[in-house]
Design an enzyme around this catalytic site. Structure first.
Site, PDB file in Angstrom:
ATOM      1  N   LYS A  37      24.957  27.891 -14.220  1.00 14.93           N
ATOM      2  CA  LYS A  37      23.985  26.799 -14.056  1.00 14.93           C
ATOM      3  C   LYS A  37      22.529  27.264 -14.080  1.00 14.93           C
ATOM      4  CE  LYS A  37      26.716  23.368 -11.546  1.00 14.93           C
ATOM      5  NZ  LYS A  37      26.752  22.498 -10.367  1.00 14.93           N
ATOM      6  N   ASP A  83      23.461  16.509 -10.668  1.00 14.61           N
ATOM      7  CA  ASP A  83      24.088  16.658  -9.345  1.00 14.61           C
ATOM      8  C   ASP A  83      23.356  15.880  -8.256  1.00 14.61           C
ATOM      9  OD1 ASP A  83      26.140  18.310 -10.187  1.00 14.61           O
ATOM     10  OD2 ASP A  83      24.977  20.143  -9.877  1.00 14.61           O
TER      11      ASP A  83
END
Ligand code: ATR
Length: 290
Positions: A71, A107
Protein backbone atom coordinates in the site's frame (compact mmCIF):
# COMPACT_ATOMS: atom_id res chain seq x y z
CA UNK A 1 -20.06 -14.62 -15.86
CA UNK A 2 -19.00 -14.90 -19.46
CA UNK A 3 -15.34 -14.20 -20.26
CA UNK A 4 -15.15 -12.77 -23.78
CA UNK A 5 -12.60 -11.24 -26.12
CA UNK A 6 -13.53 -7.82 -24.76
CA UNK A 7 -13.44 -8.64 -21.03
CA UNK A 8 -11.14 -6.34 -19.06
CA UNK A 9 -9.20 -7.48 -16.05
CA UNK A 10 -9.20 -5.95 -12.59
CA UNK A 11 -7.77 -7.56 -9.50
CA UNK A 12 -5.74 -7.33 -6.34
CA UNK A 13 -1.98 -7.43 -5.74
CA UNK A 14 -0.83 -8.72 -2.35
CA UNK A 15 1.49 -11.05 -0.46
CA UNK A 16 -0.01 -13.23 0.98
CA UNK A 17 -3.25 -13.08 -1.03
CA UNK A 18 -4.95 -16.49 -0.95
CA UNK A 19 -7.53 -15.56 1.69
CA UNK A 20 -8.81 -12.36 0.12
CA UNK A 21 -12.60 -11.95 -0.18
CA UNK A 22 -12.28 -9.24 -2.84
CA UNK A 23 -12.63 -11.50 -5.94
CA UNK A 24 -15.91 -12.97 -4.65
CA UNK A 25 -17.19 -9.53 -3.71
CA UNK A 26 -16.18 -7.66 -6.90
CA UNK A 27 -17.15 -10.40 -9.37
CA UNK A 28 -20.60 -10.59 -7.75
CA UNK A 29 -20.93 -6.83 -8.31
CA UNK A 30 -19.73 -7.00 -11.95
CA UNK A 31 -22.17 -9.79 -12.62
CA UNK A 32 -25.10 -8.01 -10.96
CA UNK A 33 -24.59 -4.99 -13.23
CA UNK A 34 -23.73 -7.06 -16.33
CA UNK A 35 -20.30 -5.43 -16.67
CA UNK A 36 -17.66 -6.91 -18.98
CA UNK A 37 -15.03 -7.07 -16.22
CA UNK A 38 -13.39 -9.83 -14.21
CA UNK A 39 -11.51 -9.58 -10.89
CA UNK A 40 -8.60 -11.89 -10.01
CA UNK A 41 -6.16 -12.20 -7.10
CA UNK A 42 -2.46 -11.93 -7.99
CA UNK A 43 0.28 -13.05 -5.65
CA UNK A 44 2.85 -10.27 -6.11
CA UNK A 45 5.94 -10.23 -3.88
CA UNK A 46 7.75 -6.94 -3.05
CA UNK A 47 10.55 -7.34 -5.64
CA UNK A 48 7.92 -8.04 -8.31
CA UNK A 49 5.76 -4.99 -7.62
CA UNK A 50 7.29 -2.69 -10.27
CA UNK A 51 6.74 -5.28 -13.00
CA UNK A 52 3.21 -6.02 -11.75
CA UNK A 53 2.40 -2.29 -11.96
CA UNK A 54 3.80 -2.16 -15.49
CA UNK A 55 1.53 -5.08 -16.38
CA UNK A 56 -1.51 -2.94 -15.49
CA UNK A 57 -0.50 -0.74 -18.43
CA UNK A 58 0.60 -3.54 -20.77
CA UNK A 59 -2.49 -5.69 -20.19
CA UNK A 60 -4.74 -2.59 -20.21
CA UNK A 61 -6.31 -3.64 -16.95
CA UNK A 62 -9.11 -1.34 -15.73
CA UNK A 63 -7.38 -1.05 -12.37
CA UNK A 64 -6.39 -2.95 -9.26
CA UNK A 65 -6.60 -3.00 -5.51
CA UNK A 66 -3.38 -3.28 -3.57
CA UNK A 67 -3.03 -4.72 -0.12
CA UNK A 68 -0.37 -5.76 2.38
CA UNK A 69 2.58 -5.16 1.91
CA UNK A 70 2.29 -2.84 -1.10
CA UNK A 71 0.00 0.00 0.00
CA UNK A 72 2.86 2.41 0.64
CA UNK A 73 5.55 1.18 -1.73
CA UNK A 74 3.28 1.41 -4.79
CA UNK A 75 3.03 5.21 -4.50
CA UNK A 76 6.36 5.91 -6.21
CA UNK A 77 5.39 3.66 -9.14
CA UNK A 78 2.20 5.58 -10.04
CA UNK A 79 1.73 8.60 -12.33
CA UNK A 80 -0.54 10.43 -9.90
CA UNK A 81 -1.87 10.03 -6.35
CA UNK A 82 -5.13 11.54 -5.14
CA UNK A 83 -4.99 14.00 -2.24
CA UNK A 84 -6.60 11.78 0.38
CA UNK A 85 -4.29 8.85 -0.45
CA UNK A 86 -1.35 11.25 -0.06
CA UNK A 87 -2.61 12.31 3.36
CA UNK A 88 -3.02 8.72 4.48
CA UNK A 89 0.32 7.82 2.92
CA UNK A 90 -1.13 4.68 1.37
CA UNK A 91 -2.93 3.58 -1.80
CA UNK A 92 -5.43 0.72 -1.93
CA UNK A 93 -6.94 1.39 -5.37
CA UNK A 94 -5.33 2.11 -8.74
CA UNK A 95 -7.29 3.34 -11.75
CA UNK A 96 -5.86 2.97 -15.27
CA UNK A 97 -6.94 5.86 -17.50
CA UNK A 98 -5.43 5.12 -20.91
CA UNK A 99 -2.11 4.08 -19.49
CA UNK A 100 -1.94 6.74 -16.75
CA UNK A 101 -2.15 5.17 -13.33
CA UNK A 102 -3.75 7.12 -10.50
CA UNK A 103 -3.77 5.92 -6.88
CA UNK A 104 -6.61 6.38 -4.41
CA UNK A 105 -7.36 5.25 -0.87
CA UNK A 106 -10.93 4.17 -0.16
CA UNK A 107 -10.28 2.82 3.38
CA UNK A 108 -11.01 6.03 5.26
CA UNK A 109 -14.24 6.92 3.43
CA UNK A 110 -15.22 3.25 3.32
CA UNK A 111 -14.88 2.99 7.10
CA UNK A 112 -16.97 6.09 7.79
CA UNK A 113 -19.56 5.13 5.20
CA UNK A 114 -20.08 1.68 6.74
CA UNK A 115 -20.08 3.07 10.29
CA UNK A 116 -22.78 5.56 9.31
CA UNK A 117 -24.75 2.94 7.38
CA UNK A 118 -24.69 0.37 10.19
CA UNK A 119 -25.01 2.61 13.27
CA UNK A 120 -25.89 6.17 12.16
CA UNK A 121 -22.67 7.47 13.79
CA UNK A 122 -21.19 10.78 12.60
CA UNK A 123 -17.86 11.88 14.14
CA UNK A 124 -18.61 15.62 14.47
CA UNK A 125 -18.16 16.71 18.10
CA UNK A 126 -17.55 13.14 19.25
CA UNK A 127 -14.81 11.47 21.26
CA UNK A 128 -13.13 8.30 19.92
CA UNK A 129 -10.71 5.71 21.28
CA UNK A 130 -8.81 4.01 18.45
CA UNK A 131 -6.89 0.82 19.20
CA UNK A 132 -3.82 0.49 16.96
CA UNK A 133 -1.36 2.85 15.29
CA UNK A 134 -0.64 1.14 11.96
CA UNK A 135 -1.90 1.81 8.44
CA UNK A 136 -5.51 0.94 9.23
CA UNK A 137 -5.48 3.22 12.27
CA UNK A 138 -4.14 6.07 10.11
CA UNK A 139 -7.03 5.72 7.65
CA UNK A 140 -9.71 5.41 10.37
CA UNK A 141 -8.25 8.16 12.61
CA UNK A 142 -7.85 10.63 9.75
CA UNK A 143 -11.45 10.00 8.70
CA UNK A 144 -12.66 10.74 12.24
CA UNK A 145 -10.54 13.89 12.53
CA UNK A 146 -11.44 15.25 9.10
CA UNK A 147 -15.09 14.83 9.97
CA UNK A 148 -14.91 16.89 13.13
CA UNK A 149 -14.12 14.56 16.05
CA UNK A 150 -13.40 16.62 19.17
CA UNK A 151 -11.18 14.04 20.87
CA UNK A 152 -9.03 11.15 19.63
CA UNK A 153 -7.17 8.73 21.88
CA UNK A 154 -4.74 6.46 20.01
CA UNK A 155 -3.98 3.32 22.01
CA UNK A 156 -1.16 1.03 20.96
CA UNK A 157 1.04 -1.80 22.26
CA UNK A 158 4.08 0.17 21.06
CA UNK A 159 3.51 3.58 22.66
CA UNK A 160 6.11 5.25 20.44
CA UNK A 161 4.08 4.54 17.30
CA UNK A 162 0.91 5.98 18.88
CA UNK A 163 2.82 9.05 20.08
CA UNK A 164 4.28 9.74 16.67
CA UNK A 165 0.87 9.46 15.01
CA UNK A 166 -0.68 11.70 17.69
CA UNK A 167 2.08 14.28 17.18
CA UNK A 168 1.53 14.32 13.43
CA UNK A 169 -2.25 14.73 13.82
CA UNK A 170 -1.89 17.47 16.48
CA UNK A 171 0.05 19.53 13.97
CA UNK A 172 -2.76 19.23 11.45
CA UNK A 173 -5.87 19.39 13.61
CA UNK A 174 -5.41 22.24 16.06
CA UNK A 175 -7.98 22.51 18.81
CA UNK A 176 -8.68 18.78 18.81
CA UNK A 177 -7.71 16.85 21.93
CA UNK A 178 -5.38 14.10 20.68
CA UNK A 179 -3.62 11.70 23.05
CA UNK A 180 -1.47 8.59 22.87
CA UNK A 181 -1.86 5.76 25.39
CA UNK A 182 -0.07 2.44 25.80
CA UNK A 183 -2.17 -0.73 25.43
CA UNK A 184 -1.10 -2.26 28.71
CA UNK A 185 -2.75 -3.25 32.00
CA UNK A 186 -5.94 -1.23 32.42
CA UNK A 187 -4.43 2.02 31.08
CA UNK A 188 -7.22 2.45 28.53
CA UNK A 189 -10.03 2.19 31.15
CA UNK A 190 -10.27 5.89 32.11
CA UNK A 191 -10.39 6.96 28.45
CA UNK A 192 -13.33 4.65 27.75
CA UNK A 193 -15.49 6.56 30.21
CA UNK A 194 -15.56 9.55 27.82
CA UNK A 195 -15.69 7.63 24.51
CA UNK A 196 -18.59 7.80 22.05
CA UNK A 197 -16.79 5.35 19.76
CA UNK A 198 -14.32 2.55 20.47
CA UNK A 199 -12.70 1.08 17.38
CA UNK A 200 -10.23 -1.76 17.00
CA UNK A 201 -7.85 -1.36 14.04
CA UNK A 202 -5.28 -3.89 15.29
CA UNK A 203 -5.18 -7.50 14.17
CA UNK A 204 -6.16 -8.61 17.68
CA UNK A 205 -9.30 -10.73 17.66
CA UNK A 206 -8.48 -12.32 14.30
CA UNK A 207 -9.00 -16.08 14.02
CA UNK A 208 -6.15 -17.89 15.75
CA UNK A 209 -4.69 -14.71 17.29
CA UNK A 210 -4.84 -13.09 20.74
CA UNK A 211 -8.15 -11.52 21.80
CA UNK A 212 -8.91 -8.08 23.21
CA UNK A 213 -9.81 -9.19 26.71
CA UNK A 214 -11.90 -7.38 29.33
CA UNK A 215 -8.67 -6.86 31.35
CA UNK A 216 -7.07 -4.97 28.46
CA UNK A 217 -10.17 -3.18 27.14
CA UNK A 218 -12.74 -3.02 29.97
CA UNK A 219 -16.12 -2.48 28.29
CA UNK A 220 -17.62 -2.25 31.78
CA UNK A 221 -16.07 1.24 31.87
CA UNK A 222 -17.23 2.31 28.41
CA UNK A 223 -19.60 5.30 28.29
CA UNK A 224 -23.22 4.27 28.07
CA UNK A 225 -24.58 4.60 24.52
CA UNK A 226 -21.12 4.27 22.93
CA UNK A 227 -20.58 2.33 19.72
CA UNK A 228 -18.08 -0.53 19.52
CA UNK A 229 -16.50 -1.01 16.13
CA UNK A 230 -14.05 -3.67 14.95
CA UNK A 231 -12.39 -3.76 11.54
CA UNK A 232 -11.49 -7.45 11.94
CA UNK A 233 -13.98 -9.53 9.90
CA UNK A 234 -12.60 -13.05 10.36
CA UNK A 235 -14.48 -14.17 12.46
CA UNK A 236 -17.55 -12.08 11.58
CA UNK A 237 -18.22 -11.64 15.30
CA UNK A 238 -14.95 -11.06 17.16
CA UNK A 239 -14.65 -11.46 20.93
CA UNK A 240 -14.79 -7.67 21.25
CA UNK A 241 -18.04 -7.51 19.27
CA UNK A 242 -19.57 -10.34 21.29
CA UNK A 243 -18.62 -8.75 24.59
CA UNK A 244 -20.01 -5.41 23.42
CA UNK A 245 -23.31 -7.01 22.40
CA UNK A 246 -23.52 -8.74 25.77
CA UNK A 247 -23.03 -5.38 27.50
CA UNK A 248 -25.80 -3.85 25.35
CA UNK A 249 -23.66 -1.57 23.13
CA UNK A 250 -24.48 -0.94 19.48
CA UNK A 251 -21.82 -2.62 17.31
CA UNK A 252 -20.21 -2.10 13.92
CA UNK A 253 -18.62 -5.23 12.47
CA UNK A 254 -15.54 -5.43 10.24
CA UNK A 255 -17.26 -6.76 7.15
CA UNK A 256 -18.93 -3.36 6.68
CA UNK A 257 -15.64 -1.58 6.07
CA UNK A 258 -14.40 -4.27 3.70
CA UNK A 259 -17.57 -4.00 1.63
CA UNK A 260 -17.71 -0.19 1.60
CA UNK A 261 -14.04 0.31 0.66
CA UNK A 262 -14.62 -2.26 -2.10
CA UNK A 263 -17.77 -0.48 -3.24
CA UNK A 264 -15.85 2.80 -3.54
CA UNK A 265 -13.10 1.05 -5.57
CA UNK A 266 -15.79 -0.44 -7.82
CA UNK A 267 -17.22 3.04 -8.41
CA UNK A 268 -13.78 4.44 -9.30
CA UNK A 269 -13.23 1.73 -11.93
CA UNK A 270 -16.72 1.60 -13.41
CA UNK A 271 -18.29 5.01 -12.79
CA UNK A 272 -21.42 3.08 -11.71
CA UNK A 273 -23.11 2.94 -8.32
CA UNK A 274 -21.93 -0.17 -6.49
CA UNK A 275 -24.50 -2.83 -5.56
CA UNK A 276 -23.45 -2.80 -1.90
CA UNK A 277 -26.01 -5.38 -0.73
CA UNK A 278 -24.93 -7.84 -3.44
CA UNK A 279 -21.30 -7.40 -2.41
CA UNK A 280 -22.07 -7.87 1.27
CA UNK A 281 -24.13 -11.00 0.63
CA UNK A 282 -21.35 -12.53 -1.49
CA UNK A 283 -18.84 -11.99 1.33
CA UNK A 284 -21.18 -13.37 4.01
CA UNK A 285 -21.82 -16.50 1.96
CA UNK A 286 -18.13 -17.00 1.37
CA UNK A 287 -17.29 -16.55 5.06
CA UNK A 288 -20.11 -18.87 6.13
CA UNK A 289 -19.01 -21.53 3.63
CA UNK A 290 -15.27 -21.21 4.29
P1 ATR B 1 -2.32 -2.35 9.41
O1 ATR B 1 -1.87 -1.69 8.14
O2 ATR B 1 -3.31 -3.47 9.17
O3 ATR B 1 -2.79 -1.39 10.44
P2 ATR B 1 0.21 -2.61 10.78
O4 ATR B 1 0.67 -1.29 10.25
O5 ATR B 1 1.17 -3.75 10.78
O6 ATR B 1 -1.05 -3.14 9.96
O7 ATR B 1 -0.37 -2.38 12.26
C1 ATR B 1 -0.84 -3.43 13.04
C2 ATR B 1 -1.40 -2.88 14.34
O8 ATR B 1 -1.87 -3.97 15.15
C3 ATR B 1 -0.37 -2.14 15.21
O9 ATR B 1 -1.04 -1.14 15.94
C4 ATR B 1 0.13 -3.26 16.13
O10 ATR B 1 0.71 -2.82 17.33
P3 ATR B 1 2.29 -2.45 17.37
O11 ATR B 1 2.45 -1.12 16.71
O12 ATR B 1 2.61 -2.43 18.81
O13 ATR B 1 2.99 -3.55 16.63
C5 ATR B 1 -1.17 -3.99 16.41
N1 ATR B 1 -0.97 -5.37 16.85
C6 ATR B 1 -0.74 -6.46 16.06
N2 ATR B 1 -0.62 -7.57 16.82
C7 ATR B 1 -0.80 -7.19 18.11
C8 ATR B 1 -0.80 -7.87 19.38
N3 ATR B 1 -0.61 -9.19 19.46
N4 ATR B 1 -1.01 -7.14 20.49
C9 ATR B 1 -1.22 -5.81 20.43
N5 ATR B 1 -1.23 -5.11 19.27
C10 ATR B 1 -1.02 -5.78 18.13
Amino acid sequence: MKIKGTTRITGIFGDPIGHTLSPVMQNAAFEALGLDLVYLAFHVTPPELDRAVESIRVLKMAGVNVTIPHKESIIKLLDEVDEEAQEIGAVNTVVNREGRLKGYNTDSKGYLMSLKRDTGFSPAGKSAVVLGAGGASRAVSLGLLKNGARRLVIVNRTLERASSLAKEFKGRFEGVDIEAVELVGDAVGPYLEDADLLVNTTSMGMEGGPALTEELVPLKRLKSGAIVSDIVYRPLDTDLIRRAQKEGFMVHKGLGMLVCQGALSFELWTGRKAPVEVMEKACMEELAGG
